[in-house]
Design a protein around this motif. Sequence first.
Motif, PDB file in Angstrom:
ATOM      1  N   GLY A 270       0.783  -1.228   0.000  1.00 50.24           N
ATOM      2  CA  GLY A 270       0.000   0.000   0.000  1.00 50.24           C
ATOM      3  C   GLY A 270       0.812   1.274   0.000  1.00 50.24           C
ATOM      4  O   GLY A 270       0.347   2.307  -0.470  1.00 50.24           O
ATOM      5  N   ASP A 271       2.059   1.210   0.526  1.00 51.77           N
ATOM      6  CA  ASP A 271       2.828   2.440   0.613  1.00 51.77           C
ATOM      7  C   ASP A 271       3.267   2.955  -0.743  1.00 51.77           C
ATOM      8  O   ASP A 271       3.693   4.106  -0.865  1.00 51.77           O
ATOM      9  N   THR A 272       3.202   2.136  -1.765  1.00 51.09           N
ATOM     10  CA  THR A 272       3.571   2.591  -3.109  1.00 51.09           C
ATOM     11  C   THR A 272       2.350   2.841  -3.990  1.00 51.09           C
ATOM     12  O   THR A 272       2.491   3.158  -5.162  1.00 51.09           O
ATOM     13  N   ALA A 273       1.143   2.677  -3.432  1.00 48.29           N
ATOM     14  CA  ALA A 273      -0.073   2.894  -4.214  1.00 48.29           C
ATOM     15  C   ALA A 273      -0.184   4.373  -4.586  1.00 48.29           C
ATOM     16  O   ALA A 273       0.050   5.261  -3.761  1.00 48.29           O
ATOM     17  N   LEU A 274      -0.548   4.639  -5.839  1.00 52.46           N
ATOM     18  CA  LEU A 274      -0.641   6.027  -6.290  1.00 52.46           C
ATOM     19  C   LEU A 274      -1.675   6.810  -5.490  1.00 52.46           C
ATOM     20  O   LEU A 274      -1.479   7.991  -5.191  1.00 52.46           O
ATOM     21  N   ALA A 275      -2.776   6.156  -5.143  1.00 57.27           N
ATOM     22  CA  ALA A 275      -3.817   6.850  -4.380  1.00 57.27           C
ATOM     23  C   ALA A 275      -3.284   7.314  -3.028  1.00 57.27           C
ATOM     24  O   ALA A 275      -3.612   8.424  -2.566  1.00 57.27           O
ATOM     25  N   GLU A 276      -2.470   6.488  -2.380  1.00 59.87           N
ATOM     26  CA  GLU A 276      -1.904   6.861  -1.084  1.00 59.87           C
ATOM     27  C   GLU A 276      -0.899   7.996  -1.240  1.00 59.87           C
ATOM     28  O   GLU A 276      -0.842   8.907  -0.406  1.00 59.87           O
ATOM     29  N   LEU A 277      -0.110   7.938  -2.286  1.00 59.08           N
ATOM     30  CA  LEU A 277       0.852   9.014  -2.538  1.00 59.08           C
ATOM     31  C   LEU A 277       0.133  10.326  -2.824  1.00 59.08           C
ATOM     32  O   LEU A 277       0.580  11.395  -2.399  1.00 59.08           O
ATOM     33  N   ARG A 278      -0.980  10.241  -3.527  1.00 57.36           N
ATOM     34  CA  ARG A 278      -1.769  11.451  -3.814  1.00 57.36           C
ATOM     35  C   ARG A 278      -2.339  12.040  -2.520  1.00 57.36           C
ATOM     36  O   ARG A 278      -2.296  13.249  -2.306  1.00 57.36           O
ATOM     37  N   LYS A 279      -2.844  11.150  -1.660  1.00 59.96           N
ATOM     38  CA  LYS A 279      -3.391  11.616  -0.381  1.00 59.96           C
ATOM     39  C   LYS A 279      -2.313  12.255   0.488  1.00 59.96           C
ATOM     40  O   LYS A 279      -2.591  13.154   1.282  1.00 59.96           O
ATOM     41  N   ALA A 280      -1.077  11.775   0.331  1.00 62.53           N
ATOM     42  CA  ALA A 280       0.029  12.312   1.118  1.00 62.53           C
ATOM     43  C   ALA A 280       0.530  13.649   0.579  1.00 62.53           C
ATOM     44  O   ALA A 280       1.472  14.224   1.138  1.00 62.53           O
ATOM     45  N   GLY A 281      -0.087  14.130  -0.500  1.00 54.81           N
ATOM     46  CA  GLY A 281       0.271  15.438  -1.031  1.00 54.81           C
ATOM     47  C   GLY A 281       1.252  15.428  -2.177  1.00 54.81           C
ATOM     48  O   GLY A 281       1.694  16.490  -2.624  1.00 54.81           O
ATOM     49  N   ARG A 282       1.606  14.246  -2.650  1.00 55.17           N
ATOM     50  CA  ARG A 282       2.503  14.177  -3.804  1.00 55.17           C
ATOM     51  C   ARG A 282       1.800  14.709  -5.043  1.00 55.17           C
ATOM     52  O   ARG A 282       0.584  14.571  -5.204  1.00 55.17           O
ATOM     53  N   THR A 283       2.569  15.285  -5.963  1.00 55.32           N
ATOM     54  CA  THR A 283       2.009  15.765  -7.220  1.00 55.32           C
ATOM     55  C   THR A 283       2.384  14.809  -8.346  1.00 55.32           C
ATOM     56  O   THR A 283       3.282  13.971  -8.199  1.00 55.32           O
ATOM     57  N   SER A 284       1.695  14.958  -9.468  1.00 55.03           N
ATOM     58  CA  SER A 284       2.000  14.089 -10.607  1.00 55.03           C
ATOM     59  C   SER A 284       3.426  14.310 -11.103  1.00 55.03           C
ATOM     60  O   SER A 284       4.090  13.363 -11.558  1.00 55.03           O
ATOM     61  N   GLU A 285       3.926  15.527 -11.005  1.00 53.19           N
ATOM     62  CA  GLU A 285       5.304  15.789 -11.418  1.00 53.19           C
ATOM     63  C   GLU A 285       6.289  15.100 -10.488  1.00 53.19           C
ATOM     64  O   GLU A 285       7.337  14.609 -10.920  1.00 53.19           O
ATOM     65  N   GLU A 286       5.954  15.052  -9.199  1.00 53.84           N
ATOM     66  CA  GLU A 286       6.813  14.333  -8.259  1.00 53.84           C
ATOM     67  C   GLU A 286       6.837  12.843  -8.584  1.00 53.84           C
ATOM     68  O   GLU A 286       7.872  12.183  -8.431  1.00 53.84           O
ATOM     69  N   ILE A 287       5.701  12.313  -9.026  1.00 50.36           N
ATOM     70  CA  ILE A 287       5.645  10.897  -9.389  1.00 50.36           C
ATOM     71  C   ILE A 287       6.584  10.632 -10.558  1.00 50.36           C
ATOM     72  O   ILE A 287       7.308   9.626 -10.568  1.00 50.36           O
ATOM     73  N   ARG A 288       6.602  11.523 -11.526  1.00 48.71           N
ATOM     74  CA  ARG A 288       7.523  11.357 -12.662  1.00 48.71           C
ATOM     75  C   ARG A 288       8.972  11.306 -12.179  1.00 48.71           C
ATOM     76  O   ARG A 288       9.766  10.488 -12.655  1.00 48.71           O
ATOM     77  N   ARG A 289       9.306  12.157 -11.220  1.00 48.58           N
ATOM     78  CA  ARG A 289      10.673  12.144 -10.701  1.00 48.58           C
ATOM     79  C   ARG A 289      10.946  10.881  -9.881  1.00 48.58           C
ATOM     80  O   ARG A 289      12.036  10.322  -9.950  1.00 48.58           O
ATOM     81  N   LEU A 290       9.942  10.447  -9.119  1.00 49.18           N
ATOM     82  CA  LEU A 290      10.111   9.240  -8.307  1.00 49.18           C
ATOM     83  C   LEU A 290      10.422   8.006  -9.155  1.00 49.18           C
ATOM     84  O   LEU A 290      11.167   7.119  -8.736  1.00 49.18           O
ATOM     85  N   VAL A 291       9.826   7.945 -10.358  1.00 48.58           N
ATOM     86  CA  VAL A 291      10.055   6.786 -11.221  1.00 48.58           C
ATOM     87  C   VAL A 291      11.188   7.010 -12.209  1.00 48.58           C
ATOM     88  O   VAL A 291      11.437   6.190 -13.084  1.00 48.58           O
ATOM     89  N   GLY A 292      11.883   8.151 -12.052  1.00 40.43           N
ATOM     90  CA  GLY A 292      13.073   8.380 -12.864  1.00 40.43           C
ATOM     91  C   GLY A 292      12.841   8.945 -14.232  1.00 40.43           C
ATOM     92  O   GLY A 292      13.673   8.776 -15.127  1.00 40.43           O
ATOM     93  N   LEU A 293      11.714   9.638 -14.444  1.00 42.38           N
ATOM     94  CA  LEU A 293      11.441  10.243 -15.749  1.00 42.38           C
ATOM     95  C   LEU A 293      11.647  11.763 -15.677  1.00 42.38           C
ATOM     96  O   LEU A 293      11.276  12.383 -14.683  1.00 42.38           O
TER      97      LEU A 293
END
Length: 293
Positions: A270-293
């Motif tokens: 669950g800690d890597t679920a996108l929904a949880e990351l979104r609830k934690a305040g992460r942005t879509s741009e941060e997700i791109r950086r997290l996955v190395g894009l």
Amino acid sequence: MIPPARQKPVFRFAPSPNGRLHLGHALSALINADMAKAMEGRLLLRMEDIDIGRCTPEFETAIYNDLVWLGLAWEEPVRRQSEHLDEYLAALDELVARGLAYPAFMTRGEVRARAIRFEEKGKPWPRDPDGAPHYPEDDLFLPGSVRKERIAAGERHVWRLDMKKAIASTTAALTWTETGDGETGEISADPAAWGDVVLWRSDAPSSYHLSVTVDDAAQGVTHVVRGLDLFHATSVHRLLQTLLGLSAPRYHHHRLILGDDGRKLSKSQGDTALAELRKAGRTSEEIRRLVGL
């Protein structure tokens, strides 16, 4: 003379709505979208929802929400595998009619037990690239009348590809074009490494191998972009494409996102679920950086 219009490349992202998307799914979806945009191609979305017991409308809705949040857009309608079982059955029937598929009655547990007993004698039992033991040849030699009797009696079974016979029925060399993060170029397929793979089962009608092969052809997919964990499975897909007279797309198997334990991510984490990351305040741009894009 007006030259014919160039066919646009067709990409697809094909999640299973049996859990929440995680960072690994985000990487795959974003690479598909980025490559489609760079090549002025089309991006399709497919729901691989054959596993009726685990796939739910709630998970499907969650996937849409996650992908929209990531900034992705796709063509409608979305293809759902559960709505195309007749197409997979038609492909199976063709293979059965040609004597390339047979009913298999041993369970996976029975096959594992036999492999263990065999290996206890110091001899290796053949295993596929994922480590699962090959299915033994017992059911290959059952008379047709016996097969019919056992099926008519309601005995549980699956349909498997007769791998040796299937390979022998092909004349052209089996290869695919690879542009991903591992080995690249023209790759020689080795479907025999998988043994007699399952094509159809009772708990989830069509297998992944059969349904994905039919789907990609039906949707006109020209570029399959997916994780490196499916690199070796491409050998089976190339064989099925050849047997069924389907065109072969280009393949791009990308790196995987691994968890702290070094394994690829799972929907149960669950800690890597996108929904949880979104609830934690992460942005879509941060997700791109997290996955190395």
